[in-house]
Design a protein around this motif. Sequence first.
Motif, mmCIF file in Angstrom:
data_model
loop_
_atom_site.group_PDB
_atom_site.id
_atom_site.type_symbol
_atom_site.label_atom_id
_atom_site.label_comp_id
_atom_site.label_asym_id
_atom_site.label_seq_id
_atom_site.Cartn_x
_atom_site.Cartn_y
_atom_site.Cartn_z
ATOM 1 N N UNK A 119 3.165 -6.245 -17.872
ATOM 2 C CA UNK A 119 3.931 -6.202 -19.121
ATOM 3 C C UNK A 119 3.387 -7.298 -20.032
ATOM 4 N N UNK A 120 3.005 -6.891 -21.231
ATOM 5 C CA UNK A 120 2.469 -7.861 -22.182
ATOM 6 C C UNK A 120 3.627 -8.406 -23.037
ATOM 7 N N UNK A 121 4.010 -9.651 -22.766
ATOM 8 C CA UNK A 121 5.139 -10.260 -23.497
ATOM 9 C C UNK A 121 4.603 -10.890 -24.779
ATOM 10 N N UNK A 122 4.916 -10.247 -25.927
ATOM 11 C CA UNK A 122 4.390 -10.680 -27.223
ATOM 12 C C UNK A 122 5.464 -11.125 -28.202
ATOM 13 N N UNK A 123 6.663 -10.530 -28.116
ATOM 14 C CA UNK A 123 7.698 -10.820 -29.116
ATOM 15 C C UNK A 123 8.898 -11.503 -28.469
ATOM 16 N N UNK A 124 9.270 -12.616 -29.036
ATOM 17 C CA UNK A 124 10.415 -13.368 -28.515
ATOM 18 C C UNK A 124 11.707 -12.567 -28.643
ATOM 19 N N UNK A 125 11.836 -11.809 -29.729
ATOM 20 C CA UNK A 125 13.073 -11.066 -29.990
ATOM 21 C C UNK A 125 13.356 -10.017 -28.921
ATOM 22 N N UNK A 126 12.337 -9.607 -28.157
ATOM 23 C CA UNK A 126 12.533 -8.590 -27.122
ATOM 24 C C UNK A 126 12.884 -9.196 -25.766
ATOM 25 N N UNK A 127 12.865 -10.521 -25.686
ATOM 26 C CA UNK A 127 13.189 -11.200 -24.430
ATOM 27 C C UNK A 127 14.702 -11.325 -24.275
ATOM 28 N N UNK A 128 15.208 -10.973 -23.111
ATOM 29 C CA UNK A 128 16.638 -11.068 -22.813
ATOM 30 C C UNK A 128 16.823 -11.982 -21.600
ATOM 31 N N UNK A 129 17.391 -13.181 -21.865
ATOM 32 C CA UNK A 129 17.579 -14.165 -20.794
ATOM 33 C C UNK A 129 19.009 -14.184 -20.251
ATOM 34 N N UNK A 130 19.839 -13.221 -20.688
ATOM 35 C CA UNK A 130 21.250 -13.237 -20.290
ATOM 36 C C UNK A 130 21.461 -13.148 -18.772
ATOM 37 N N UNK A 131 20.703 -12.304 -18.046
ATOM 38 C CA UNK A 131 20.912 -12.262 -16.587
ATOM 39 C C UNK A 131 20.710 -13.631 -15.933
ATOM 40 N N UNK A 132 19.723 -14.385 -16.428
ATOM 41 C CA UNK A 132 19.477 -15.723 -15.876
ATOM 42 C C UNK A 132 20.634 -16.651 -16.226
ATOM 43 N N UNK A 133 21.105 -16.586 -17.473
ATOM 44 C CA UNK A 133 22.230 -17.435 -17.878
ATOM 45 C C UNK A 133 23.465 -17.146 -17.034
ATOM 46 N N UNK A 134 23.761 -15.850 -16.826
ATOM 47 C CA UNK A 134 24.950 -15.474 -16.054
ATOM 48 C C UNK A 134 24.861 -15.999 -14.618
ATOM 49 N N UNK A 135 23.649 -16.001 -14.057
ATOM 50 C CA UNK A 135 23.466 -16.499 -12.692
ATOM 51 C C UNK A 135 23.738 -18.000 -12.633
ATOM 52 N N UNK A 136 23.106 -18.755 -13.538
ATOM 53 C CA UNK A 136 23.278 -20.218 -13.527
ATOM 54 C C UNK A 136 24.696 -20.623 -13.935
ATOM 55 N N UNK A 137 25.284 -19.847 -14.830
ATOM 56 C CA UNK A 137 26.658 -20.156 -15.255
ATOM 57 C C UNK A 137 27.632 -19.954 -14.093
ATOM 58 N N UNK A 138 27.392 -18.904 -13.309
ATOM 59 C CA UNK A 138 28.231 -18.667 -12.127
ATOM 60 C C UNK A 138 28.070 -19.808 -11.125
ATOM 61 N N UNK A 139 26.844 -20.306 -10.974
ATOM 62 C CA UNK A 139 26.601 -21.430 -10.071
ATOM 63 C C UNK A 139 27.341 -22.689 -10.553
ATOM 64 N N UNK A 140 27.304 -22.902 -11.873
ATOM 65 C CA UNK A 140 27.990 -24.071 -12.433
ATOM 66 C C UNK A 140 29.492 -23.982 -12.189
#
Length: 878
Positions: A332-353
């Motif tokens: 996968x060629x990651x070129x555009x920041x607007x297409x990146x979705x980091x929510x799954x990572x946030x939800x994981x770390x938020x649950x840990x917190x």
Amino acid sequence: MSSSEDDIPLARANGRANAAPTSAKPITNASSTGTNGDADAGISIRFGPVQDQDVDMVEADADADARGISKRKSRASIDQKKSYAEPESSDDDDQPLSKRRRTSVKHEDPETDDDVPLALNGRKLPKASETAIGDESDSDAPIERRLSAQKKSIEQKAKKDAPAARKPAAPKKETKPAAKKQSNGVKKEASNDKPTLKKVKAETTSPISKNDKVNTKAESEDVEDKEGEEEEYRWWEDPTKGDGTKKWTTLEHNGVVFPPEYEVLPQSVKMKYDGVPVTLQPEAEEVAGFFGSMLNSTHNVENPIFQKNFFMDFKEIIKKTGGAKDSQGNKIDIKEFSKCDFKPIFEYYDAQRNEKKNLPPAEKKRLKAEKDEQEAPYQYCIWDGRKQKVGNFRVEPPSLFRGRGEHPKTGHVKTRVQPEQITINIGKQAQVPPPPPGHNWKEVKHDQEGTWLAMWQENINGNYKYVMLAANSDVKGQSDYKKFEKARELKKYIDKIRKDYQKNLKNDLMVERQKATAVYLIDQFALRAGNEKGEDEAETVGCCSLKYENISLKPPNTVVFDFLGKDSIRFYDEVKVDPQVFKNLKIFKKAPKKEGDEVFDRLTTSALNKHLQNYMPGLTAKVFRTYNASYTMSNLLKDIKASGTIPEKVKTYNDANRKVAILCNHKRTVTAGHASQMEKMSERIKGLRYQKWRLKQQMLDLDPALKKKKGAAFFEIDEDLDMEWVKEHQAFLIEEQTQKIKKKFEKDNEKRVADGEKAMPASDLNERLKAVKDMEAKFKKENKTGKVEAEGRGPSVERIEASIAKLDQRVETMSIQAQDKEDNKEVALGTSKINYIDPRLTVVFSKKFNVPIEKFFSKSLREKFEWAIKSVDENWEF
């Protein structure tokens, strides 16, 4: 203007038409404000047009700095071939320099960590008449103008005090030595005990024995006779300590603590690109986690510069580690920041917190004890045979650089620090702490001129990070002590300095006129000296590096400063200056100068400091800030007549502190949470007034005749406590009581389980919650009937009146605190109190007016300023 014009008289260098008019009135030296009868010169009218963007709040303030656990401010990158001792100002020739010849200096002094940036998003205190206390809040005139006369008076007093201060002190009469002699930390010859550090293995750690503890306080008089025990070391009473450049003779320590290695995310947790889950190599996944874990920090992650810098580094790391793939293994060629979705990572770390936050208290305590045990060997070093606490012994973990203010590098990846980057500083005879298995230290040094234990260079700005001793250590305490003693020394010379710079404001030589103007601005408006930054650094400036566009001139004598100051915080100030200073700045900005050119093109910070050292050894521009703050506070405290309750006395002190902060230009932007904090305080005060009303209604329930005796107005509810607010407040009280009962139930159950008893069933909790239902029913009845029944056992009018009196006191105390907080919203009291006002002055106030020192200094600050607390009485003077 070329450097060949250095010694040409100013009138010739700038053309006859622009020479200082010969008809100008001479500037008198009577006042250090240097005005020609202009009452407003030297007075600032701040906090006007500026509208700063929100600034990321720092997690730890000066208190955390005092504990030594926060991230240290970076030091300058220095030539490793030279000594690692704290660098002094260079001895550049005092000659005109063009901006092309000025060297870039990246240096922040870790001894003066101040001006903590705070966010802007505040609004005025919600309307509540009970918090409108004092005259200052009622005046429409800026407080700076109201303080102008006081400022001039203090400067006139400084002029009178200086000659007396220069006179040598009269020799002290010999006094008979006291029976109990102060050993000042010198060990008894009979004792062979020596503090030692337990050696640490690379993989395991062992705590330092409690028996190694130093500075043991005597619990009884005969403790002094015990062998092997050391008395409290009062270094501030040892005049020989700290002479010369050699800082230590022997030094032992156990190195640094590295952050844990990265733990990869579960297979089910992946960032998405254009809706497709992405598999990354651990190094790239870790960087994605840096961004994903902080999605709740909207100030950062929504900042376009932060996003741009992060995404640039992120793409580079993805490329370096082999790219990104989908679940089928396709690239996968990651070129555009607007297409990146980091929510799954946030939800994981938020649950840990949240999971960590909700751990039982006993488990939290156990985990903390384990961590403390592992880190114990690193918390202390043996410095010249004396056990000293280490401040920041933890190596910073990798993360995204946030910076302060409008830093251009915000969002870049702070890479993981490896042992191969770290230099250890330790005694020649000491055992070098082992690096982690499979690694080596970059270098081991024995630099006795340095006060650092370890250092490394970070990758963002190329600055060095140092592991230093804690704020409450002897070495750091001596540094603070010397700083304030140097400021005290300045009072002997301030009259001559001010007289000279007033005279040289009209000097024929451009370089001399620029020096005088710069010293005037530094003295009068607390500007920092400043250094020019490199092209890739934040465009922060100070007095000597002010650019053409940073200064606007409004005739006849108003100057507007607008620039990014220390930590990239916008500095906006509109001030009235001496007419000759205004004329000089106009000359310094004369064509062909344009935007980007320096105002003080003949001056560098090192040249200015070299000039100041002609008056007093070690005098630099930054000493003026400490002197002005401490001398001003000293004079204000002499006129204070603090009385009343402890909160009233504290507010009196804060009022004086606030005046110092304003006069010395220690300001801040309004914090993002100020409005909500003020609203909460207002709500708490209203809640107390509601309680008062209920108690008054209970008095009527017991004796209806009181309405006629005390008057109907006494029993009426306050106008702002309408029925809508009352119902909301009642709902809040019900929820608050519910949570209290539940937490108490959980705590009792934890204790029972820990003691081996059976936990209480849920029916017990329901039984306890009946009290909440009774409260809810009572409120409904009161709202319907307008009457409040008397509560408690054996209620009486006298008891209720006593309760009302206590509530009145609480309302008054909280109102004072609310007004104090509102007055301080744009003033950095902490900056003044911790970094610039001699802490001994705060101790004098505490002792003179019987206010506990805890009201002014937190536990960590009491440790930091132990030397000040123990060394003066109420009669000490700055």
